[in-house]
Design a protein around this motif. Structure first.
Motif, short mmCIF file in Angstrom:
data_model
loop_
_atom_site.label_atom_id
_atom_site.label_comp_id
_atom_site.label_asym_id
_atom_site.label_seq_id
_atom_site.Cartn_x
_atom_site.Cartn_y
_atom_site.Cartn_z
N ASP A 179 0.79 -1.26 -0.17
CA ASP A 179 0.06 -0.25 -0.38
C ASP A 179 0.68 1.20 0.15
O ASP A 179 0.27 2.32 -0.52
CB ASP A 179 -0.57 0.05 1.05
N VAL A 180 1.72 1.28 -0.12
CA VAL A 180 2.63 2.27 0.30
C VAL A 180 2.64 3.24 -1.05
O VAL A 180 2.26 4.58 -0.16
CB VAL A 180 4.23 2.40 0.45
N ASP A 181 2.76 3.36 -2.11
CA ASP A 181 3.10 3.90 -2.82
C ASP A 181 1.75 4.24 -3.39
O ASP A 181 1.26 6.38 -3.52
CB ASP A 181 3.32 3.86 -3.90
N ALA A 182 0.51 3.70 -2.85
CA ALA A 182 -0.99 4.62 -2.93
C ALA A 182 -1.40 5.68 -1.76
O ALA A 182 -1.86 6.37 -1.83
CB ALA A 182 -1.93 3.77 -2.69
N LEU A 183 -0.99 5.34 -0.67
CA LEU A 183 -0.95 6.04 0.88
C LEU A 183 0.07 6.64 0.52
O LEU A 183 -0.32 7.92 1.42
CB LEU A 183 -0.04 5.37 2.15
N VAL A 184 1.23 7.52 0.08
CA VAL A 184 2.24 8.66 0.24
C VAL A 184 1.42 9.15 -0.86
O VAL A 184 1.04 10.64 -0.80
CB VAL A 184 3.41 8.05 -0.95
N ALA A 185 0.75 8.48 -1.92
CA ALA A 185 -0.27 9.52 -3.00
C ALA A 185 -0.98 10.28 -1.98
O ALA A 185 -1.86 11.41 -2.18
CB ALA A 185 -0.25 8.83 -3.87
N LEU A 186 -2.55 9.08 -1.17
CA LEU A 186 -3.09 9.46 -0.86
C LEU A 186 -2.68 11.17 0.00
O LEU A 186 -2.73 11.89 0.34
CB LEU A 186 -3.99 8.79 -0.15
N ILE A 187 -1.81 10.76 1.05
CA ILE A 187 -1.04 11.60 1.87
C ILE A 187 -0.94 12.75 1.23
O ILE A 187 -1.37 14.40 1.88
CB ILE A 187 -0.27 11.03 2.72
N GLU A 188 -0.94 12.93 0.23
CA GLU A 188 0.65 14.21 -0.34
C GLU A 188 -0.96 15.08 -1.01
O GLU A 188 -0.96 16.08 -1.11
CB GLU A 188 1.19 13.89 -1.45
N SER A 189 -1.52 14.42 -1.68
CA SER A 189 -2.82 15.28 -2.08
C SER A 189 -3.68 15.35 -1.60
O SER A 189 -4.83 16.47 -1.59
CB SER A 189 -3.85 13.43 -3.02
N ARG A 237 4.89 16.44 1.81
CA ARG A 237 4.33 15.60 2.71
C ARG A 237 4.78 14.58 4.30
O ARG A 237 5.26 14.67 5.02
CB ARG A 237 3.08 15.59 3.37
N THR A 238 4.93 13.71 2.72
CA THR A 238 6.07 12.40 3.85
C THR A 238 6.45 11.37 2.51
O THR A 238 6.65 12.37 1.27
CB THR A 238 4.72 11.55 4.01
N ASP A 239 7.02 10.27 2.83
CA ASP A 239 7.84 9.92 1.39
C ASP A 239 7.80 8.39 1.90
O ASP A 239 6.87 7.54 3.07
CB ASP A 239 9.10 10.03 1.42
N ALA A 268 8.18 2.74 7.25
CA ALA A 268 8.29 2.59 8.65
C ALA A 268 7.37 2.62 9.68
O ALA A 268 7.34 2.26 10.77
CB ALA A 268 9.00 4.11 9.63
N VAL A 269 6.62 3.45 9.81
CA VAL A 269 4.87 3.56 10.50
C VAL A 269 4.72 2.25 10.31
O VAL A 269 4.31 1.56 11.00
CB VAL A 269 3.77 4.31 10.08
N ILE A 270 4.34 1.23 8.84
CA ILE A 270 3.42 0.03 8.65
C ILE A 270 4.90 -1.24 9.86
O ILE A 270 4.12 -1.20 9.84
CB ILE A 270 4.11 0.12 7.23
N LYS A 271 5.45 -0.64 10.02
CA LYS A 271 6.65 -1.89 9.83
C LYS A 271 6.99 -1.17 11.85
O LYS A 271 7.28 -2.52 12.46
CB LYS A 271 7.91 -1.83 9.54
N ILE A 321 -8.34 3.07 -1.65
CA ILE A 321 -7.64 3.74 -0.53
C ILE A 321 -8.37 5.24 -0.51
O ILE A 321 -7.85 5.94 -1.01
CB ILE A 321 -6.24 3.72 -0.30
N VAL A 322 -9.17 5.25 0.54
CA VAL A 322 -9.37 7.00 0.29
C VAL A 322 -9.34 7.50 1.45
O VAL A 322 -9.40 8.83 1.86
CB VAL A 322 -11.71 6.72 0.20
#
Length: 179
Positions: free
Chosen positions: A17-27, A49-51, A57-60, A75-76
């Protein structure tokens, strides 16, 4: 009429999910796309905002979970929950800008609070918000959070957190009792 909760799935984020989550947070916070919602920080911070490393790191982390919310297999929304002794920390909160204002954020926050209380037995939720974000702080206050007046410095010079467009940025601790 559909409610914001219709068809929502709550789950822990995975490495996939990392790439989709980064995109969501940035958007939700940066750039022109963030202006579609009301949580934008585009006028006070440029850059990221994040990378992927920060999200992973949060997931792990064994004391954290990255609650991920899906609707129609997309993911919304998401938020970080971290167990810190007698309280949980709430962070990395993002709702898709096109879905903001319909109540989804309230639902995600309520589930995060419920889960933290039930799983970790915590009695408080803590978060930090950039102190100049009065509209966002007011939204959290309507959800039962209170300003503490406890401020911490913004990490000026660390572009992992963005490039400040003003020199008065600080974080304020907000706290809510979970009963």
């Amino acid at each position: 009429m559909d409610t914001p909760a219709a068809g929502l799935t709550f789950r822990d984020a995975t490495d996939a999910d990392v790439d989709a989550l980064v995109a969501l947070i940035e958007s939700a916070y940066r750039g022109d796309a963030s202006r579609a919602g009301w949580t934008t920080e585009a006028d006070i911070l440029k850059g990221q905002r994040t990378d992927p490393e920060g999200v992973l790191a949060v997931i792990k982390s064994p004391d954290s979970r990255l609650l991920t919310v899906e609707q129609d297999d997309r993911i919304v929304a998401c938020c970080q929950l971290e167990h810190r002794g007698d309280h949980a920390y709430f962070g990395m909160f993002a709702v898709s800008p096109t879905l903001q204002g319909a109540g989804l954020g309230k639902i995600v926050m309520a589930e995060a609070e419920r889960w933290s209380r039930a799983t970790w037995g915590v009695t408080q939720m803590h978060m930090t918000v950039i102190s100049v974000r009065e509209d966002l702080i007011a939204w959290y206050e309507r959800r039962g959070y209170r300003r503490t007046g406890r401020l911490s410095p913004f990490p000026y010079g660390d572009e992992r957190f963005g490039i400040p467009q003003r020199d008065d940025l600080r974080f304020e601790l907000l706290v809510k009792a979970l009963v």
